[in-house]
Structure formats: C-alpha cells, structure tokens
Design a protein around this motif. Structure first.
Motif, PDB file in Angstrom:
ATOM      1  N   LEU A   1       4.570  10.371  -6.573  1.00  0.00           N
ATOM      2  CA  LEU A   1       5.592  10.929  -7.162  1.00  0.00           C
ATOM      3  C   LEU A   1       5.578  10.944  -8.573  1.00  0.00           C
ATOM      4  N   SER A   2       4.921  10.182  -9.155  1.00  0.00           N
ATOM      5  CA  SER A   2       4.738   9.996 -10.601  1.00  0.00           C
ATOM      6  C   SER A   2       4.025  11.505 -10.978  1.00  0.00           C
ATOM      7  N   VAL A   3       2.984  11.664 -10.390  1.00  0.00           N
ATOM      8  CA  VAL A   3       2.196  12.950 -10.476  1.00  0.00           C
ATOM      9  C   VAL A   3       3.268  14.109 -10.624  1.00  0.00           C
TER      10      VAL A   3
ATOM     11  N   ASN B   1      11.888   2.339  -1.032  1.00  0.00           N
ATOM     12  CA  ASN B   1      12.075   3.663  -1.557  1.00  0.00           C
ATOM     13  C   ASN B   1      12.793   3.705  -2.868  1.00  0.00           C
ATOM     14  N   VAL B   2      13.730   2.704  -3.244  1.00  0.00           N
ATOM     15  CA  VAL B   2      14.441   2.591  -4.494  1.00  0.00           C
ATOM     16  C   VAL B   2      13.599   2.149  -5.500  1.00  0.00           C
ATOM     17  N   ALA B   3      12.719   1.160  -5.183  1.00  0.00           N
ATOM     18  CA  ALA B   3      11.902   0.456  -6.013  1.00  0.00           C
ATOM     19  C   ALA B   3      10.950   1.709  -6.338  1.00  0.00           C
ATOM     20  N   VAL B   4      10.417   2.417  -5.500  1.00  0.00           N
ATOM     21  CA  VAL B   4       9.217   3.285  -5.861  1.00  0.00           C
ATOM     22  C   VAL B   4       9.916   4.452  -6.849  1.00  0.00           C
ATOM     23  N   THR B   5      11.041   4.846  -6.259  1.00  0.00           N
ATOM     24  CA  THR B   5      11.585   5.843  -7.223  1.00  0.00           C
ATOM     25  C   THR B   5      11.722   5.519  -8.681  1.00  0.00           C
ATOM     26  N   LEU B   6      12.194   4.213  -8.869  1.00  0.00           N
ATOM     27  CA  LEU B   6      12.574   3.706 -10.153  1.00  0.00           C
ATOM     28  C   LEU B   6      11.358   3.725 -10.980  1.00  0.00           C
TER      29      LEU B   6
ATOM     30  N   GLY C   1       0.709  -1.306  -0.096  1.00  0.00           N
ATOM     31  CA  GLY C   1       0.017   0.083  -0.097  1.00  0.00           C
ATOM     32  C   GLY C   1       0.773   1.248  -0.089  1.00  0.00           C
ATOM     33  N   TYR C   2       1.885   1.292   0.682  1.00  0.00           N
ATOM     34  CA  TYR C   2       2.879   2.420   0.941  1.00  0.00           C
ATOM     35  C   TYR C   2       3.472   2.415  -0.328  1.00  0.00           C
ATOM     36  N   ALA C   3       3.959   1.511  -0.935  1.00  0.00           N
ATOM     37  CA  ALA C   3       4.582   1.476  -2.333  1.00  0.00           C
ATOM     38  C   ALA C   3       3.723   2.029  -3.449  1.00  0.00           C
ATOM     39  N   ALA C   4       2.514   1.554  -3.596  1.00  0.00           N
ATOM     40  CA  ALA C   4       1.426   1.940  -4.637  1.00  0.00           C
ATOM     41  C   ALA C   4       1.083   3.549  -4.345  1.00  0.00           C
TER      42      ALA C   4
END
Length: 396
Positions: free
Chosen positions: A31-33, A331-336, A22-25
């Motif tokens: 961040l994408s927006v 966090n690395v996965a989220v940013t990538l 849930g946090y990652a999604a």
C-alpha cells in the motif's frame, strides 16, 4: 462483559501472531508503494509557478506534408480534424486562420524605411502564451495589434540589423515602433491600417492578429469563402502521448517546434508508473491472500470451539464479531502506517520539484484512495469471516 472476555480468551489461543504480522508487513509495503506513486504523480502534475505546466500540458503546431510543387493549398479536412480530436492525448484543438489577401508591412527605424510582404494568421486567444492589453480590433479605430514570434526579433537583431546598418532593438522599443499595413484584395482593392507589436510569443511561430480582425479582413478582401485550416495548434497531455508520433506518421502530419520527444517522455513515464503501480498492486494482492488464507486456517483450527459456542447459544454473527474486530483493527493500522510512510517519502522529492515550479498538490486524492482501499479490503475480509463461520455452523 465477563462472558465476552472469556470467549475472546478462548478464541485468541489459535490466532497466529506471526501470520498476522506477516500480513500487516506485506500490506504496509504494497500500500505504501501505491500511495507513494499517487503522491508523486499528483505532485508532478501540479504547477506552482503559474508559467509552465511541466508534464501536465504541452502545445504542438501541426501541418500537412507538402510534396513537390503545387498551387492548391494543403490543409486539414473536417474529417481529419475530427479524427485528431478523438485521440486520447488531445485536449483541445485550435485552427490557424490564414489571410486571404496580400499584406505589405512598412516600418521606419533609424531614419531608414523597411518594407516587405508578410503574412498574417489568427489563432484562438486561449492558445496564446501572452495576453496583452488591447488585443482586439475595431474597424472604426483601424488599429491592428500584432503578436510576434520572439524568434523573429532575434533573427532581426543578430542576423539582419547589423549588416544593413539598422539599430538593434529590445522588445519594449520594437513595441513602440509604428507599423503600416497595406492590405490588397483579389480585386486589387487596397487599404492601409496602422499597426503595432503588442506582445511576443514563445509558443507560436507566426505573425498573429486578433481573430476578429482576420474574420473582418477576409470577408472584406477575400473571396467570401471560409479559409481552410492550414495549420492546427493542439493542446496535448504528454503523459498519454505515447503513440502520438506514430499517428502523425500514418496521417502524413508534420509537427513543428521542439516537441519531438513528447511521446518518448510519456512512454518513459507510463512505463515507470505502470511498473511502480503493478508492483504495489501485486504486493497488496499477496498480502490480502495471506490474510484470507490465515483466516481460513484460523477458523479451521477453531472449528470445534466455534461449534461449541454456537451450541451454547451464541449466534454465528456474534461469534464472528471477534474475528471481524481483529481484521478491522489490523486493516486500520495498516492504512495509517502506509499513509504516514507515503507522506514521509514525499519530503524526499518535494524540494527538488519545488525548484522547477512543481509540487504542493493536495493530498486529498491519496487520502480518499486510502479510505477506499480500507473500506474495500475490510468488507472483503468481514464477508469471508461471516461466510466461513456460517459454513461451520452448518457442519461444512
């Protein structure tokens, strides 16, 4: 190595995969927006045509309002120019220098002579949209180059030439027509100069001569005083010009040309940018809050296990390292993923912007923003993990 594997197997039992996902999604969406907004903003300000800086810059010509009838020239004071220069939407200010002498111009076309009184003005070279060759004045040579407003040639061709039996001419032909200027000073001293049109401007509604000629002629034929700034040309950032028209109305300033909607455009873009950025920031903030809450709940559920491990000789920092690694990887996965989605979304508008000479801006600002976000959020999460583990060790 086996001990580390055993410790990790013990600690990960209390990790909620649903909370982590849930946090990652949520963070990916927020961040994408933000990154999409940054990419679109940089692309919309990047000119690829070399001719028109759409959205990035604009030029307006300003003058003071004239009321009634008066013989005192209406001009801008130094205080007014200084105040204008302090506005956030002003990039540069240029002054129109008017002639302090009478000018009579004569041309011969189609066997007919045409003579008229006219006006001359000078503007700093950096504000011209054309840069013709020979744009200078040498008193020894005595030739005066002129840049003419394109609208004047249009008015001549379609409003004056035909009724008067004069030929219509192109820009190339009118540039070859010799012009004689007769300059008359206040002491009735008069001299003639050869002149010619060397370029046409779509930006400046005037008959422009080099600043060097205007300074020389005003000193020679004028009264010796520095002429006041009758008009100004201002380079404007339209994205910051939401209150420009209000400022002009309060200071009795008139804006020439077709730039009346500059402030309206900037207000619209400002609202859109603010809504997009605010939405992304809110989503990211909620996602970070979810992670922080998840960390607290996870450490609280693992409280007894953590204290047991630390009583066995594991240092608090060593125990916290497992959760820190989990946070860093998330966090690395989220940013990538977010950066990849933003770059993919860029393809949706790149062709449309390219058709109007925009786009193709460097992605470096977006990448740097992503790295700053990754570093900031990771440091925050790691700090919270270490602080909470130390509190557990101290029995709080």
């Amino acid at each position: 190595m086996k001990y580390r594997s055993d410790v990790w197997s013990l600690l990960r039992r209390n990790i909620s995969k649903a909370q982590l996902i849930g946090y990652a999604a949520a963070n990916v969406v927020g961040l994408s927006v933000i990154l999409i907004g940054v990419l679109f903003f940089t692309d919309s300000r990047h000119d690829t045509s070399g001719e028109d800086e759409f959205f990035s810059t604009d030029y307006v010509v300003l003058s003071k309002k004239v009321e009634g009838v008066g013989f005192t020239p209406v001009s801008f004071s130094e205080q007014e120019i200084a105040s204008l220069g302090q506005q956030p939407w002003v990039r540069k200010i240029g002054r129109f220098t008017a002639s302090q002498f009478a000018v009579n111009g004569t041309v011969s076309m189609g066997g007919k002579g045409l003579s008229s009184y006219m006006f001359l003005e000078a503007v700093p070279d950096e504000f011209f949209d054309v840069k013709p060759r020979g744009w200078s004045f040498n008193p020894v040579e005595g030739f005066v180059p002129i840049i003419l407003c394109k609208d004047y040639l249009t008015l001549y061709n379609f409003g004056f030439a035909i009724p008067q039996g004069l030929p219509q001419v192109s820009e190339q032909i009118i540039g070859a027509v010799p012009i004689t200027l007769r300059l008359t000073g206040k002491d009735m001293q008069a001299e003639t100069f050869k002149a010619g049109i060397v370029g046409f401007s779509s930006r400046l509604n005037t008959i422009a001569v080099p600043q060097s000629f205007m300074d020389w002629a005003n000193e020679r034929y004028g009264d010796g005083t520095e002429p006041p700034a009758s008009r100004l040309i201002v380079e404007v950032d339209p994205l910051l010009a939401s209150d420009m028209k209000t400022y002009f109305a309060q200071n009795e300033i008139e804006m020439a040309g077709d730039k009346q909607d500059t402030g309206r455009l900037s207000s619209f873009l400002g609202i859109v940018s603010a809504v997009v950025a605010s939405g992304g920031i809110v989503i990211c903030a909620l996602a970070i809050f979810i992670l922080i809450l998840s960390i607290f709940l996870l450490l609280q559920k693992s409280r007894d296990k953590l204290r047991f491990l630390m009583l066995l000789g594991y240092r608090p920092r060593e125990v916290a390292r497992y959760y820190e690694l989990l946070v860093v990887l998330a966090n690395v996965a989220v940013t990538l993923v977010s950066l990849s989605l933003a770059l993919l979304a860029r393809t949706l508008w790149s062709e449309a912007l390219a058709n109007i000479g925009l786009g193709g801006a460097s992605v470096l600002p977006t990448v740097l923003l992503t790295l700053v976000y990754l570093l900031g959020v990771t440091l925050l999460d790691v700090g919270i993990v270490r602080s909470r583990v130390m509190q557990i060790w101290r029995g709080r």
